[in-house]
Design a protein around this motif. Structure first.
Motif, PDB file in Angstrom:
ATOM      1  N   HIS A  77       4.775   0.326   0.452  1.00 17.58           N
ATOM      2  CA  HIS A  77       5.447  -0.589   1.365  1.00 17.58           C
ATOM      3  C   HIS A  77       4.514  -1.704   1.798  1.00 17.58           C
ATOM      4  O   HIS A  77       3.341  -1.746   1.454  1.00 17.58           O
ATOM      5  CB  HIS A  77       6.089   0.144   2.556  1.00 17.58           C
ATOM      6  CG  HIS A  77       5.182   0.451   3.701  1.00 17.58           C
ATOM      7  ND1 HIS A  77       5.652   0.631   4.983  1.00 17.58           N
ATOM      8  CD2 HIS A  77       3.836   0.614   3.775  1.00 17.58           C
ATOM      9  CE1 HIS A  77       4.635   0.893   5.788  1.00 17.58           C
ATOM     10  NE2 HIS A  77       3.536   0.894   5.092  1.00 17.58           N
ATOM     11  N   GLU A 122       3.924  -4.320   5.316  1.00 19.20           N
ATOM     12  CA  GLU A 122       4.249  -4.544   6.732  1.00 19.20           C
ATOM     13  C   GLU A 122       3.684  -5.898   7.138  1.00 19.20           C
ATOM     14  O   GLU A 122       2.519  -6.191   6.855  1.00 19.20           O
ATOM     15  CB  GLU A 122       3.601  -3.446   7.592  1.00 19.20           C
ATOM     16  CG  GLU A 122       4.073  -2.049   7.261  1.00 19.20           C
ATOM     17  CD  GLU A 122       3.058  -0.982   7.641  1.00 19.20           C
ATOM     18  OE1 GLU A 122       3.210  -0.376   8.707  1.00 19.20           O
ATOM     19  OE2 GLU A 122       2.104  -0.752   6.860  1.00 19.20           O
ATOM     20  N   HIS A 147       0.852  -1.205   0.000  1.00 23.96           N
ATOM     21  CA  HIS A 147       0.000   0.000   0.000  1.00 23.96           C
ATOM     22  C   HIS A 147       0.885   1.251   0.000  1.00 23.96           C
ATOM     23  O   HIS A 147       2.039   1.193   0.404  1.00 23.96           O
ATOM     24  CB  HIS A 147      -0.961  -0.001   1.198  1.00 23.96           C
ATOM     25  CG  HIS A 147      -0.274  -0.061   2.535  1.00 23.96           C
ATOM     26  ND1 HIS A 147       0.177  -1.236   3.084  1.00 23.96           N
ATOM     27  CD2 HIS A 147       0.059   0.904   3.414  1.00 23.96           C
ATOM     28  CE1 HIS A 147       0.751  -0.991   4.260  1.00 23.96           C
ATOM     29  NE2 HIS A 147       0.703   0.307   4.484  1.00 23.96           N
ATOM     30  N   HIS A 186       1.998   5.362   0.887  1.00 24.49           N
ATOM     31  CA  HIS A 186       1.923   6.433   1.885  1.00 24.49           C
ATOM     32  C   HIS A 186       2.594   7.662   1.285  1.00 24.49           C
ATOM     33  O   HIS A 186       3.550   7.516   0.521  1.00 24.49           O
ATOM     34  CB  HIS A 186       2.669   6.089   3.178  1.00 24.49           C
ATOM     35  CG  HIS A 186       2.002   5.051   4.025  1.00 24.49           C
ATOM     36  ND1 HIS A 186       0.771   5.236   4.588  1.00 24.49           N
ATOM     37  CD2 HIS A 186       2.413   3.806   4.414  1.00 24.49           C
ATOM     38  CE1 HIS A 186       0.444   4.154   5.290  1.00 24.49           C
ATOM     39  NE2 HIS A 186       1.417   3.267   5.202  1.00 24.49           N
TER      40      HIS A 186
HETATM   41 MN    MN Z   1       1.714   1.309   6.086  1.00 29.49          MN
END
Ligand code: MN
Length: 291
Positions: A109, A111, A65, A67
Motif C-alpha cells: 500500500h 499512504e 511498501h 505489510h
Molecule cells: Mn503502511
C-alpha cells in the motif's frame, strides 16, 4: 466497587522522526516500553503531533511498501490522509475519521496526504496504531474499513458538550463500528473544560491513554498534551478530568499470548514466517501497486 487502576508511567513524546516525507511521528512504542508485547495487541503507536505543512503540488507521504500479519489503524485529527493498496481498496480519511486496514496475508500500500490538502497545506495531526492479529487470523484476506466520525458510537456525557466516540469495542453499552479480530476498545474522549468521565476497563487488558489535545488529569495525576499514560494491569477504574477542552485517545485490548516475531513491516509468530513474507513480497505474491 472497582479499584482505581494504577499508572505505570507517564511518557513524554520521544524525539520525532519522518516516515517518508509526509509523516513526522513520535514512536511511543514499542520503543519506550520494557518489552514489545507490553501493549499487546497494540504493537506500534506512532503519533504525529501537530505540524503545519506548507502547500505542495506533489502529495507528501510514504511510497509503496508491504505489510502482513496485522492491521494498521490510522486516525486523522487534523489534515486528510489518502491510501490505496494492492487488494484494490482505497480511501481518504478526513479530520476525525479512521482507516482500519487489515494487512492479514499481505498487501502493498501507499499512504499520503490527500491531494487537495496537499495543495493548501495546513495543520496535520494523526496517530497510526499497528494492531496485531492472533495466529489463526494472520493469513486472513486483506480488507479495509473506512470509519467516519459519523459512524462511530457516541456516548454523550451529562454536560451535553462532552462525548465518548467509540471506534471499536464498547463503552457503557454503546458499540463501535470497527470489526476486530481480538477484543479491543478504542475511543476518542472529547471533553469540554471541567468535564470528567470514568472508564472501567478489564484489568488484564493492556491499556493506555494518549493526550491529543489539552491538559488532563488521569486518576488525579496531571498529564500534559502529547503525553502517553501507560497503565499497570492492576485495578479497573480510571477517572479522566479535563483541565481545559481536551481530546484523549483511549486504547485497551486483551493481550495476545503468542510468540512474537516482528521485522520491518511484518508482525508474525515465527522467524520462518518473516522470511516467507519477504520471499512472498519479492516473488510478487503481495500483488503489484504502481507508485
Ligand atoms: Mn503502511
Amino acid at each position: 466497587m472497582n479499584n482505581l487502576r494504577k499508572i505505570d508511567s507517564i511518557i513524554p513524546p520521544p524525539p520525532a522522526h519522518m516516515v517518508g516525507d509526509g509523516f513526522r511521528v513520535h514512536g511511543f512504542f514499542p520503543g519506550q516500553l520494557s518489552n514489545k508485547k507490553r501493549m499487546s495487541p497494540f504493537f506500534i503507536m506512532d503519533y504525529g503531533s501537530k505540524i503545519e505543512f506548507t502547500p505542495s503540488s506533489e502529495p507528501r507521504g510514504v511510497g509503496v511498501h508491504p505489510h502482513a500479519g496485522f492491521e494498521t489503524v490510522t486516525i486523522a485529527y487534523h489534515g486528510r490522509v489518502a491510501h490505496h493498496d494492492s487488494a484494490g481498496n482505497r480511501g481518504v480519511i478526513k479530520e476525525g475519521d479512521v482507516q482500519w486496514m487489515t494487512a492479514g496475508s499481505g498487501l502493498l500500500h501507499k499512504e499520503y496526504h490527500e491531494k487537495e490538502f496537499s495543495k493548501t497545506g495546513g495543520l496535520f495531526q494523526m496517530v497510526q496504531l499497528w494492531v496485531n492479529l492472533p495466529a489463526r487470523f494472520k493469513k486472513t484476506t486483506p480488507k479495509y474499513q473506512g470509519i467516519t466520525r459519523e459512524m462511530m458510537g457516541k456516548f454523550l456525557l451529562p454536560d451535553k458538550k462532552s462525548i465518548i466516540e467509540i471506534i471499536a469495542g464498547e463503552y457503557n453499552g454503546v458499540k463501535g463500528p470497527a470489526f476486530t479480530f481480538s477484543p479491543v476498545h478504542l475511543y476518542n474522549a472529547r471533553l469540554a473544560k471541567d468535564a470528567s468521565v470514568e472508564f472501567d476497563l478489564p484489568e488484564k487488558y493492556n491499556t493506555g491513554f494518549l493526550v491529543i489535545e489539552g491538559n488532563v488529569k488521569v486518576n488525579s495525576e496531571n498529564v500534559p498534551t502529547d503525553h502517553f499514560v501507560l497503565f499497570k494491569n492492576e485495578g479497573e477504574k480510571i477517572i479522566l478530568e479535563a483541565s481545559e477542552d481536551a481530546v484523549v485517545l483511549v486504547l485497551s485490548g486483551e493481550p495476545i499470548e503468542e510468540p512474537l516475531a516482528a521485522y520491518g513491516p511484518f508482525v508474525m509468530n515465527k522467524w520462518e514466517e518473516i522470511e516467507q513474507a519477504i520471499h512472498d513480497v519479492n516473488t510478487g505474491k503481495f500483488g503489484v501497486l504502481e507508485d
